[in-house]
Design a protein around this motif. Structure first.
Motif, PDB file in Angstrom:
ATOM      1  N   THR B 129       1.108  -0.985  -0.175  1.00 24.44           N
ATOM      2  CA  THR B 129      -0.149   0.111  -0.371  1.00 24.44           C
ATOM      3  C   THR B 129       0.898   1.401  -0.001  1.00 24.44           C
ATOM      4  N   PHE B 130       1.529   1.526   0.984  1.00 21.62           N
ATOM      5  CA  PHE B 130       2.722   2.278   0.231  1.00 21.62           C
ATOM      6  C   PHE B 130       3.883   3.088  -0.439  1.00 21.62           C
ATOM      7  N   LYS B 131       4.092   1.797  -1.117  1.00 21.93           N
ATOM      8  CA  LYS B 131       4.840   1.306  -2.524  1.00 21.93           C
ATOM      9  C   LYS B 131       3.279   2.181  -3.478  1.00 21.93           C
ATOM     10  N   LEU B 132       2.052   1.636  -3.337  1.00 20.51           N
ATOM     11  CA  LEU B 132       1.511   3.039  -4.584  1.00 20.51           C
ATOM     12  C   LEU B 132       1.573   3.774  -4.589  1.00 20.51           C
ATOM     13  N   VAL B 133       1.716   4.620  -2.666  1.00 19.32           N
ATOM     14  CA  VAL B 133       1.497   6.013  -2.652  1.00 19.32           C
ATOM     15  C   VAL B 133       2.660   6.729  -2.753  1.00 19.32           C
ATOM     16  N   VAL B 134       3.624   5.487  -3.306  1.00 15.12           N
ATOM     17  CA  VAL B 134       5.114   6.832  -3.442  1.00 15.12           C
ATOM     18  C   VAL B 134       5.186   6.763  -4.965  1.00 15.12           C
ATOM     19  N   GLU B 135       4.393   6.035  -5.470  1.00 15.24           N
ATOM     20  CA  GLU B 135       4.590   5.456  -6.655  1.00 15.24           C
ATOM     21  C   GLU B 135       3.704   7.434  -7.604  1.00 15.24           C
ATOM     22  N   VAL B 136       2.709   7.462  -6.436  1.00 10.10           N
ATOM     23  CA  VAL B 136       2.072   8.230  -6.861  1.00 10.10           C
ATOM     24  C   VAL B 136       2.719  10.064  -7.124  1.00 10.10           C
ATOM     25  N   ILE B 137       3.141   9.605  -5.376  1.00 10.23           N
ATOM     26  CA  ILE B 137       3.974  11.119  -5.004  1.00 10.23           C
ATOM     27  C   ILE B 137       4.892  11.396  -6.695  1.00 10.23           C
ATOM     28  N   GLN B 138       5.192  10.306  -6.696  1.00 11.38           N
ATOM     29  CA  GLN B 138       6.365  10.504  -7.085  1.00 11.38           C
ATOM     30  C   GLN B 138       5.845  11.166  -9.052  1.00 11.38           C
ATOM     31  N   ALA B 139       4.894  10.327  -9.359  1.00  8.39           N
ATOM     32  CA  ALA B 139       4.573  10.880 -10.247  1.00  8.39           C
ATOM     33  C   ALA B 139       4.331  12.107 -10.338  1.00  8.39           C
ATOM     34  N   CYS B 140       3.378  12.672  -9.207  1.00 12.08           N
ATOM     35  CA  CYS B 140       3.111  13.994  -8.525  1.00 12.08           C
ATOM     36  C   CYS B 140       4.625  15.415  -9.155  1.00 12.08           C
ATOM     37  N   GLN B 141       5.274  14.363  -8.464  1.00 12.28           N
ATOM     38  CA  GLN B 141       6.766  15.090  -8.305  1.00 12.28           C
ATOM     39  C   GLN B 141       7.321  15.276 -10.319  1.00 12.28           C
ATOM     40  N   ASN B 142       7.033  14.469 -10.734  1.00 18.24           N
ATOM     41  CA  ASN B 142       7.784  14.311 -11.485  1.00 18.24           C
ATOM     42  C   ASN B 142       6.605  15.313 -12.671  1.00 18.24           C
ATOM     43  N   ALA B 143       5.482  15.723 -12.324  1.00 15.77           N
ATOM     44  CA  ALA B 143       5.289  16.554 -12.800  1.00 15.77           C
ATOM     45  C   ALA B 143       4.569  17.656 -12.781  1.00 15.77           C
ATOM     46  N   GLY B 144       5.509  17.794 -11.724  1.00 10.69           N
ATOM     47  CA  GLY B 144       5.697  19.779 -10.988  1.00 10.69           C
ATOM     48  C   GLY B 144       4.365  19.849 -10.240  1.00 10.69           C
ATOM     49  N   ILE B 145       4.013  18.938  -9.702  1.00 13.47           N
ATOM     50  CA  ILE B 145       2.516  18.918  -8.473  1.00 13.47           C
ATOM     51  C   ILE B 145       2.796  19.216  -7.500  1.00 13.47           C
ATOM     52  N   LEU B 146       3.974  18.401  -7.136  1.00  9.11           N
ATOM     53  CA  LEU B 146       4.432  17.841  -5.774  1.00  9.11           C
ATOM     54  C   LEU B 146       6.325  18.797  -5.655  1.00  9.11           C
ATOM     55  N   PRO B 147       6.664  19.142  -4.741  1.00  9.04           N
ATOM     56  CA  PRO B 147       7.665  19.848  -4.899  1.00  9.04           C
ATOM     57  C   PRO B 147       9.150  18.587  -4.972  1.00  9.04           C
ATOM     58  N   ILE B 185     -14.843  16.092   7.036  1.00 10.99           N
ATOM     59  CA  ILE B 185     -13.387  15.131   6.898  1.00 10.99           C
ATOM     60  C   ILE B 185     -13.195  15.477   5.747  1.00 10.99           C
ATOM     61  N   GLN B 186     -13.418  15.082   4.774  1.00  9.68           N
ATOM     62  CA  GLN B 186     -12.521  15.281   3.344  1.00  9.68           C
ATOM     63  C   GLN B 186     -12.509  16.590   2.924  1.00  9.68           C
ATOM     64  N   GLU B 187     -12.678  17.843   3.207  1.00  9.38           N
ATOM     65  CA  GLU B 187     -13.134  18.680   2.930  1.00  9.38           C
ATOM     66  C   GLU B 187     -11.515  19.393   3.546  1.00  9.38           C
ATOM     67  N   ILE B 188     -11.457  18.695   4.800  1.00  9.54           N
ATOM     68  CA  ILE B 188     -10.046  19.374   6.037  1.00  9.54           C
ATOM     69  C   ILE B 188      -9.227  18.896   5.200  1.00  9.54           C
ATOM     70  N   ALA B 189      -9.587  17.097   4.855  1.00 11.17           N
ATOM     71  CA  ALA B 189      -8.636  16.255   4.511  1.00 11.17           C
ATOM     72  C   ALA B 189      -7.371  17.790   3.844  1.00 11.17           C
ATOM     73  N   SER B 190      -8.827  17.194   2.164  1.00  8.26           N
ATOM     74  CA  SER B 190      -8.261  17.966   1.162  1.00  8.26           C
ATOM     75  C   SER B 190      -7.277  19.430   1.281  1.00  8.26           C
ATOM     76  N   PHE B 191      -8.251  20.483   2.003  1.00 10.88           N
ATOM     77  CA  PHE B 191      -7.641  21.807   2.699  1.00 10.88           C
ATOM     78  C   PHE B 191      -5.996  21.201   2.827  1.00 10.88           C
ATOM     79  N   GLY B 192      -5.533  20.414   3.776  1.00  8.57           N
ATOM     80  CA  GLY B 192      -4.348  20.388   4.848  1.00  8.57           C
ATOM     81  C   GLY B 192      -3.653  19.909   3.056  1.00  8.57           C
ATOM     82  N   LEU B 193      -3.861  19.130   2.179  1.00 10.47           N
ATOM     83  CA  LEU B 193      -3.197  18.465   1.219  1.00 10.47           C
ATOM     84  C   LEU B 193      -2.328  19.357   0.254  1.00 10.47           C
ATOM     85  N   ALA B 194      -3.639  20.480   0.308  1.00 11.17           N
ATOM     86  CA  ALA B 194      -3.506  21.641  -1.075  1.00 11.17           C
ATOM     87  C   ALA B 194      -2.097  22.405  -0.158  1.00 11.17           C
ATOM     88  N   GLN B 195      -2.268  22.964   0.876  1.00 10.09           N
ATOM     89  CA  GLN B 195      -1.474  22.880   1.914  1.00 10.09           C
ATOM     90  C   GLN B 195       0.278  22.920   0.997  1.00 10.09           C
TER      91      GLN B 195
END
Lengths: 199, 199
Positions: B129-147, B185-195
């Motif tokens: 499961t964690f590996k799945l998260v890492v993959e998404v994060i990496q894709a986001c980094q490659n796309a310039g969505i996450l630092p 809770i959805q909104e609060i979590a999403s807000f935190g992520l948006a930061q």
DNA sequence: CGAAAATCTTGACACCGTCAAGATTGTGAC
DNA sequence: GTCACAATCTTGACGGTGTCAAGATTTTCG
């Protein structure tokens, strides 16, 4: 009020015994009878001070929150002019508390305590702790260190949630070994926080 | 492999019974004997399939992680070309799982399971499961969505920790009532992520 | 078919949370 | 001061729990 009459200040002695058993055997080893034995009283003596086991757990959790609160306040009070420093030191204090009182921390946040609202002093100290967090967050917003795009309480939950989440995952062994070899929990939590800062 | 011989596929029946009791009575009401009774067998029949209660809990947690994993994958797989959408939908799926399976979620992360490394299939699915998260994060980094200022695994713990922390605090009743009246809770979590997002 | 393995039952044990009854001790009214 | 009362603690009991040992039943397989 150390030693009183009959057997002493049993109520606090029971709480203390509970904390010790928690630290030594974890939540699974915490029983009313063991707590009583460690305090040197018979197995049902605790019922003079706590109506049931949940109530003892509530008292232990309350004690934990009190420690956490005072730790936080001690960490931030020297830097009332420097919100960013307050934030960083507060996080350090939070992580330190979790690491040094792992099982108390878990009991405080792990849902072992089922009906928390039934315990007013628990609610009081935990909401007071949250209030402390909100104050720091607001100061950071005012100083332009955190975005002011949302009310302080919402931002506070985000920041606190960030730290709390990283700490919880780490304590549960959900953070990979390889990552924990390269960084301390402190560093990982601080890194997460840094993502949310503006400066 | 539904009905087998003696009494049926008891092992899975016990896990299922455990999940049901968990949902109905919470972790405090989960006992081996009740699980056995609900499955229609005698009180020590479970010992033919699980060496002890911890092992049953491990199986329930593993089942929970499997559900979480498949839920996450189902949520992100339609958007393999859109990392940001993957991230947002993944978070939604995570929060939804926690809300719909509160007690299973708690048991998975609340330290009730004491020596997790003793249960290989639990370790397997949780690290997957964690590996799945890492993959998404990496894709986001490659796309310039996450630092890309940190390795994907460190960034993944930060993002996952953010969401997990907000969800955990909310489920424990540590998020103020006034805030929960204004946001899900959805909104609060999403807000935190948006930061933490760049765009 | 028959032996071995897997599965399930019965019964027991120690431990647990909780309650009732009673003993002990401190407190306050007079 | 003393005496009734309240607080505190002990003893003993109850049902529920995890676990184990012994045995019964059933499936599997050579």
């Amino acid at each position: 009020m150390p030693k009183k009459y009959h057997h002493g200040d049993l109520k606090n002695a029971l709480i203390q015994a509970g904390v010790e058993i928690l630290a030594k055997e974890g939540a699974g080893g915490l029983s009313l009878r063991k707590v009583a034995q460690r305090a040197g009283v018979s197995h049902s003596a605790p019922y003079a001070h706590f109506p049931d086991k949940q109530s003892l757990i509530a008292a232990i959790s309350t004690e934990g929150f009190t420690q956490l609160y005072t730790g936080l306040e001690a960490a931030i009070s020297p830097y009332s002019k420097n919100p960013k420093k307050q934030l960083l030191e507060g996080v350090k204090a939070y992580v330190r508390f979790a690491e040094e009182n792992t099982d108390t921390f878990k009991i405080m946040f792990s849902g072992v305590l089922e009906k928390e609202k039934d315990y007013p002093s628990f609610v009081e100290i935990s909401s007071q702790t949250f209030k402390l967090v909100v104050e720091v967050i607001q100061a950071c917003q005012n100083a332009g260190i955190l975005p002011a795009t949302a009310p302080a309480d919402l931002m506070a939950v985000s920041v606190w949630g960030q730290i709390h989440g990283v700490v919880s995952l780490a304590l549960e062994g959900q953070v990979s070994h390889t990552l924990l070899n390269k960084h301390t929990i402190q560093e990982i939590a601080s890194f997460g926080l840094a993502q949310m800062l503006l400066t």
